[in-house]
Enzyme design. Sequence first.
Site, short mmCIF file in Angstrom:
data_model
loop_
_atom_site.label_atom_id
_atom_site.label_comp_id
_atom_site.label_asym_id
_atom_site.label_seq_id
_atom_site.Cartn_x
_atom_site.Cartn_y
_atom_site.Cartn_z
N HIS A 16 0.81 -1.12 0.00
CA HIS A 16 -0.02 0.07 0.01
C HIS A 16 0.89 1.26 -0.12
O HIS A 16 0.67 2.18 -0.73
CB HIS A 16 -0.81 0.19 1.32
CG HIS A 16 -1.86 -1.06 1.27
ND1 HIS A 16 -1.88 -1.86 2.58
CD2 HIS A 16 -2.86 -1.48 0.62
CE1 HIS A 16 -2.82 -2.81 2.26
NE2 HIS A 16 -3.61 -2.39 1.29
N LYS A 40 -17.56 -6.93 7.31
CA LYS A 40 -16.19 -7.61 6.87
C LYS A 40 -15.43 -7.78 8.39
O LYS A 40 -15.35 -6.67 9.04
CB LYS A 40 -15.58 -6.65 6.07
CG LYS A 40 -14.39 -7.37 5.23
CD LYS A 40 -14.00 -6.57 4.13
CE LYS A 40 -12.78 -7.26 3.71
NZ LYS A 40 -11.88 -6.51 2.53
N ARG A 89 -2.36 -6.34 -8.42
CA ARG A 89 -1.17 -7.11 -8.14
C ARG A 89 -0.73 -8.03 -8.99
O ARG A 89 0.27 -8.46 -9.74
CB ARG A 89 -1.44 -7.84 -6.68
CG ARG A 89 -0.71 -6.64 -5.49
CD ARG A 89 -1.33 -7.43 -4.29
NE ARG A 89 -2.72 -7.18 -4.40
CZ ARG A 89 -3.76 -7.37 -3.22
NH1 ARG A 89 -3.15 -7.52 -1.99
NH2 ARG A 89 -4.84 -6.88 -3.38
N SER A 127 -2.59 -7.77 2.85
CA SER A 127 -2.52 -7.53 4.33
C SER A 127 -2.98 -8.89 5.01
O SER A 127 -2.58 -9.71 6.03
CB SER A 127 -3.71 -6.79 4.85
OG SER A 127 -3.62 -5.81 4.17
P1 ADP Z 1 -9.46 -4.07 -0.04
O1 ADP Z 1 -10.11 -4.96 1.12
O2 ADP Z 1 -10.52 -3.29 -0.68
O3 ADP Z 1 -9.19 -5.12 -1.39
P2 ADP Z 1 -6.86 -3.61 0.60
O4 ADP Z 1 -6.68 -2.82 1.94
O5 ADP Z 1 -6.35 -4.97 0.66
O6 ADP Z 1 -8.30 -3.36 0.32
O7 ADP Z 1 -6.15 -2.86 -0.50
C1 ADP Z 1 -6.44 -1.57 -0.79
C2 ADP Z 1 -5.86 -1.40 -2.52
O8 ADP Z 1 -4.55 -1.72 -2.41
C3 ADP Z 1 -6.38 -2.32 -3.58
O9 ADP Z 1 -6.52 -1.70 -4.97
C4 ADP Z 1 -5.25 -3.50 -3.61
O10 ADP Z 1 -5.61 -4.13 -4.80
C5 ADP Z 1 -4.08 -2.52 -3.19
N1 ADP Z 1 -2.90 -3.40 -2.80
C6 ADP Z 1 -2.94 -4.11 -1.62
N2 ADP Z 1 -1.73 -4.67 -1.58
C7 ADP Z 1 -1.06 -4.19 -2.63
C8 ADP Z 1 0.30 -4.40 -3.20
N3 ADP Z 1 1.39 -5.29 -2.26
N4 ADP Z 1 0.86 -3.58 -4.10
C9 ADP Z 1 -0.09 -3.06 -4.84
N5 ADP Z 1 -1.34 -2.68 -4.35
C10 ADP Z 1 -1.60 -3.16 -3.44
#
Ligand code: ADP
Length: 159
Positions: A16, A40, A89, A127
């Site tokens: 992120h 969630k 990703r 995450s």
């Molecule tokens: P959600 O629960 O909405 O999927 P996340 O908190 O997991 O959201 O992620 C928010 C955004 O960040 C999403 O668009 C996700 O694809 C992106 N994201 C998460 N991890 C990575 C990463 N390692 N590299 C690039 N983008 C990421």
Amino acid sequence: MVVIYPGSFDPVTYGHLDIIDRCSKKFDKIVVSVLNNKSKKNLFTIEERVKLLEKVLEKYDNVEVDTFSGLLVDYAKEKNCTTMIRGLRAVSDFEYEMQMALVNKKLEEEIETFFMVARGKYAYLSSSIVKEVAMFGGNISCFVPEIVEIALKEKIKEV
Ligand code: ADP
């Protein structure tokens, strides 16, 4: 140009942070918006997720942390901002992200979703995987900043 970067951030990872860092150089302002979705199951509360984000993002003067619940398009209207940032990703992200972007566009024609391609070294990082590794006592220092690592270890002791 102001953009919204929405997500769960449960917790924030280097993946992120890399997206935010890259966006901070391309856009005037980024609003990192934490989704408060009660249905969630998140490990961290909304307040904890916001606090961690605020700490790790304090060096940026064009990044703001906020929260939202309900529809992203309603929140976007409220914020007067029509551009969303999402990270991609792998191909596996694509289907869901495409669906969300199209639904948002259907709900609100003005909304545009910009996709940022994950940096290769973070393309496997989520995450969920960080939480899983941490639950089993693995080393997560290369996935999250130290304060997130400490918070995660504390949290795991509680649950
Ligand atoms: P959600 O629960 O909405 O999927 P996340 O908190 O997991 O959201 O992620 C928010 C955004 O960040 C999403 O668009 C996700 O694809 C992106 N994201 C998460 N991890 C990575 C990463 N390692 N590299 C690039 N983008 C990421």
